[in-house]
Scaffold this motif. Structure first.
Motif, PDB file in Angstrom:
ATOM      1  N   ASP A  16       0.864  -1.183   0.000  1.00  0.00           N
ATOM      2  CA  ASP A  16       0.000   0.000   0.000  1.00  0.00           C
ATOM      3  C   ASP A  16       0.902   1.235   0.000  1.00  0.00           C
ATOM      4  OD1 ASP A  16      -1.736   2.123   0.521  1.00  0.00           O
ATOM      5  OD2 ASP A  16      -2.975   0.937   1.886  1.00  0.00           O
ATOM      6  N   ILE A  17       0.987   1.906  -1.150  1.00  0.00           N
ATOM      7  CA  ILE A  17       1.946   3.001  -1.302  1.00  0.00           C
ATOM      8  C   ILE A  17       1.680   4.176  -0.364  1.00  0.00           C
ATOM      9  CG2 ILE A  17       2.488   2.368  -3.676  1.00  0.00           C
ATOM     10  CD1 ILE A  17       0.792   4.771  -4.580  1.00  0.00           C
ATOM     11  N   ARG A  18       0.481   4.287   0.191  1.00  0.00           N
ATOM     12  CA  ARG A  18       0.211   5.377   1.137  1.00  0.00           C
ATOM     13  C   ARG A  18       1.143   5.309   2.336  1.00  0.00           C
ATOM     14  NH1 ARG A  18      -5.642   4.640   3.002  1.00  0.00           N
ATOM     15  NH2 ARG A  18      -4.860   2.519   3.042  1.00  0.00           N
ATOM     16  N   TYR A  19       1.594   4.098   2.688  1.00  0.00           N
ATOM     17  CA  TYR A  19       2.421   3.901   3.874  1.00  0.00           C
ATOM     18  C   TYR A  19       3.915   3.987   3.590  1.00  0.00           C
ATOM     19  CZ  TYR A  19      -1.909   2.552   6.090  1.00  0.00           C
ATOM     20  OH  TYR A  19      -3.184   2.552   6.590  1.00  0.00           O
ATOM     21  N   PHE A  20       4.312   4.189   2.330  1.00  0.00           N
ATOM     22  CA  PHE A  20       5.725   4.395   2.033  1.00  0.00           C
ATOM     23  C   PHE A  20       6.133   5.725   2.653  1.00  0.00           C
ATOM     24  CE2 PHE A  20       5.929   1.931  -2.280  1.00  0.00           C
ATOM     25  CZ  PHE A  20       5.425   0.798  -1.657  1.00  0.00           C
ATOM     26  N   ASN A  21       7.224   5.741   3.373  1.00  0.00           N
ATOM     27  CA  ASN A  21       7.689   6.980   3.998  1.00  0.00           C
ATOM     28  C   ASN A  21       7.834   8.102   2.980  1.00  0.00           C
ATOM     29  OD1 ASN A  21       8.426   6.636   7.034  1.00  0.00           O
ATOM     30  ND2 ASN A  21       9.082   4.737   6.063  1.00  0.00           N
ATOM     31  N   SER A  22       8.323   7.765   1.789  1.00  0.00           N
ATOM     32  CA  SER A  22       8.508   8.793   0.762  1.00  0.00           C
ATOM     33  C   SER A  22       7.167   9.404   0.344  1.00  0.00           C
ATOM     34  CB  SER A  22       9.230   8.215  -0.451  1.00  0.00           C
ATOM     35  OG  SER A  22       8.535   7.095  -0.972  1.00  0.00           O
ATOM     36  N   ASN A  23       6.069   8.671   0.449  1.00  0.00           N
ATOM     37  CA  ASN A  23       4.748   9.214   0.128  1.00  0.00           C
ATOM     38  C   ASN A  23       4.129   9.962   1.301  1.00  0.00           C
ATOM     39  OD1 ASN A  23       4.843   8.263  -2.480  1.00  0.00           O
ATOM     40  ND2 ASN A  23       3.797   6.360  -1.997  1.00  0.00           N
ATOM     41  N   LEU A  24       4.522   9.616   2.515  1.00  0.00           N
ATOM     42  CA  LEU A  24       4.001  10.319   3.692  1.00  0.00           C
ATOM     43  C   LEU A  24       4.484  11.765   3.755  1.00  0.00           C
ATOM     44  CD1 LEU A  24       4.315   7.496   6.366  1.00  0.00           C
ATOM     45  CD2 LEU A  24       2.189   8.460   5.440  1.00  0.00           C
ATOM     46  N   VAL A  25       5.525  12.080   3.000  1.00  0.00           N
ATOM     47  CA  VAL A  25       6.004  13.466   2.909  1.00  0.00           C
ATOM     48  C   VAL A  25       4.958  14.316   2.215  1.00  0.00           C
ATOM     49  CG1 VAL A  25       7.741  14.945   1.846  1.00  0.00           C
ATOM     50  CG2 VAL A  25       8.442  12.854   2.979  1.00  0.00           C
ATOM     51  N   ASP A  26       4.435  13.833   1.079  1.00  0.00           N
ATOM     52  CA  ASP A  26       3.468  14.596   0.283  1.00  0.00           C
ATOM     53  C   ASP A  26       2.025  14.428   0.755  1.00  0.00           C
ATOM     54  OD1 ASP A  26       5.405  15.618  -1.477  1.00  0.00           O
ATOM     55  OD2 ASP A  26       5.353  13.776  -2.668  1.00  0.00           O
ATOM     56  N   ASN A  27       1.715  13.280   1.309  1.00  0.00           N
ATOM     57  CA  ASN A  27       0.352  12.990   1.752  1.00  0.00           C
ATOM     58  C   ASN A  27       0.392  12.449   3.175  1.00  0.00           C
ATOM     59  OD1 ASN A  27      -2.409  12.627   1.751  1.00  0.00           O
ATOM     60  ND2 ASN A  27      -2.330  10.686   0.655  1.00  0.00           N
ATOM     61  N   PRO A  28       0.611  13.341   4.151  1.00  0.00           N
ATOM     62  CA  PRO A  28       0.753  12.894   5.539  1.00  0.00           C
ATOM     63  C   PRO A  28      -0.516  12.257   6.097  1.00  0.00           C
ATOM     64  CG  PRO A  28       0.998  15.294   5.367  1.00  0.00           C
ATOM     65  CD  PRO A  28       0.750  14.770   4.004  1.00  0.00           C
ATOM     66  N   TYR A  29      -0.301  11.400   7.051  1.00  0.00           N
ATOM     67  CA  TYR A  29      -1.361  10.615   7.675  1.00  0.00           C
ATOM     68  C   TYR A  29      -2.500  11.498   8.206  1.00  0.00           C
ATOM     69  CZ  TYR A  29      -3.434   7.068  10.735  1.00  0.00           C
ATOM     70  OH  TYR A  29      -4.285   6.199  11.359  1.00  0.00           O
ATOM     71  N   LEU A  30      -2.180  12.665   8.738  1.00  0.00           N
ATOM     72  CA  LEU A  30      -3.227  13.549   9.285  1.00  0.00           C
ATOM     73  C   LEU A  30      -4.191  14.052   8.217  1.00  0.00           C
ATOM     74  CD1 LEU A  30      -1.323  15.650  11.974  1.00  0.00           C
ATOM     75  CD2 LEU A  30      -2.890  13.745  12.319  1.00  0.00           C
ATOM     76  N   ASN A  31      -3.820  13.945   6.929  1.00  0.00           N
ATOM     77  CA  ASN A  31      -4.700  14.373   5.828  1.00  0.00           C
ATOM     78  C   ASN A  31      -5.626  13.280   5.328  1.00  0.00           C
ATOM     79  OD1 ASN A  31      -3.453  16.835   5.951  1.00  0.00           O
ATOM     80  ND2 ASN A  31      -2.199  16.513   4.130  1.00  0.00           N
ATOM     81  N   TRP A  32      -5.466  12.055   5.803  1.00  0.00           N
ATOM     82  CA  TRP A  32      -6.265  10.937   5.295  1.00  0.00           C
ATOM     83  C   TRP A  32      -7.692  11.013   5.767  1.00  0.00           C
ATOM     84  CZ3 TRP A  32      -2.819   5.956   5.705  1.00  0.00           C
ATOM     85  CH2 TRP A  32      -1.596   6.185   5.055  1.00  0.00           C
TER      86      TRP A  32
END
Length: 154
Positions: A138-154
């Motif tokens: 699940d690419i949402r959990y890749f650290n590199s993706n958490l930079v652009d789409n942080p968990y608080l925005n989900w």
């Protein structure tokens, strides 16, 4: 050639044992044009530059090199995308494997994941009772993706 074989899981924090063996991580990513990831990481007072290839299943190429701490700070400030990931990493031993439990802070606060590195994709391992769901692919959990789409925005 370095190959990282890693599986990632969400965890049930209510079932976690006491977490004691830890260190802080601050990391950012230098933008690339393909599926390569270039990460700058500070772990406590040690710094590393890591280059990772595209994930294929739970595997990908990985090359990591120590760098001077000041260089890492300069890269985080000048070369990395605007957001930096900060987390506390805990090492938990479970039936012959070391699990890395990451408790994220700042814009990813509330996210807690565990990773286990393996010698092969077919290697058998036992899931701890506190593992709830696998999110390896699940690419949402890749650290590199958490930079652009942080968990608080989900």
């Amino acid at each position: 050639m370095g190959i990282e074989i890693e599986r990632k899981f969400l965890i049930d924090t209510d079932k976690l044992p006491p977490l004691t063996n830890s260190y802080t991580i601050k990391q950012g990513y230098i933008q690339t044009v393909d599926h390569t990831t270039v990460r700058v990481r500070i772990r406590n007072q040690d710094a590393f530059l890591t280059i990772k290839g595209k994930s294929v299943g739970a595997s990908r190429l990985e090359f990591e090199y120590p760098i001077p701490l000041q260089d890492a700070n300069d890269m985080l400030e000048a070369l990395c995308q605007s957001s930096v990931i900060e987390k506390m990493r805990y090492l938990v031993e479970h039936e012959g494997h070391t699990w890395e439990v990451d408790v994220f802070e700042r814009s990813n606060k509330g996210l807690v994941v565990a990773e286990v590195e393996l010698d092969s994709e077919e290697e058998a391992f036992t899931l701890p009772s506190w593992v709830s769901k696998e999110v390896t692919n699940d690419i949402r959990y890749f650290n590199s993706n958490l930079v652009d789409n942080p968990y608080l925005n989900w």
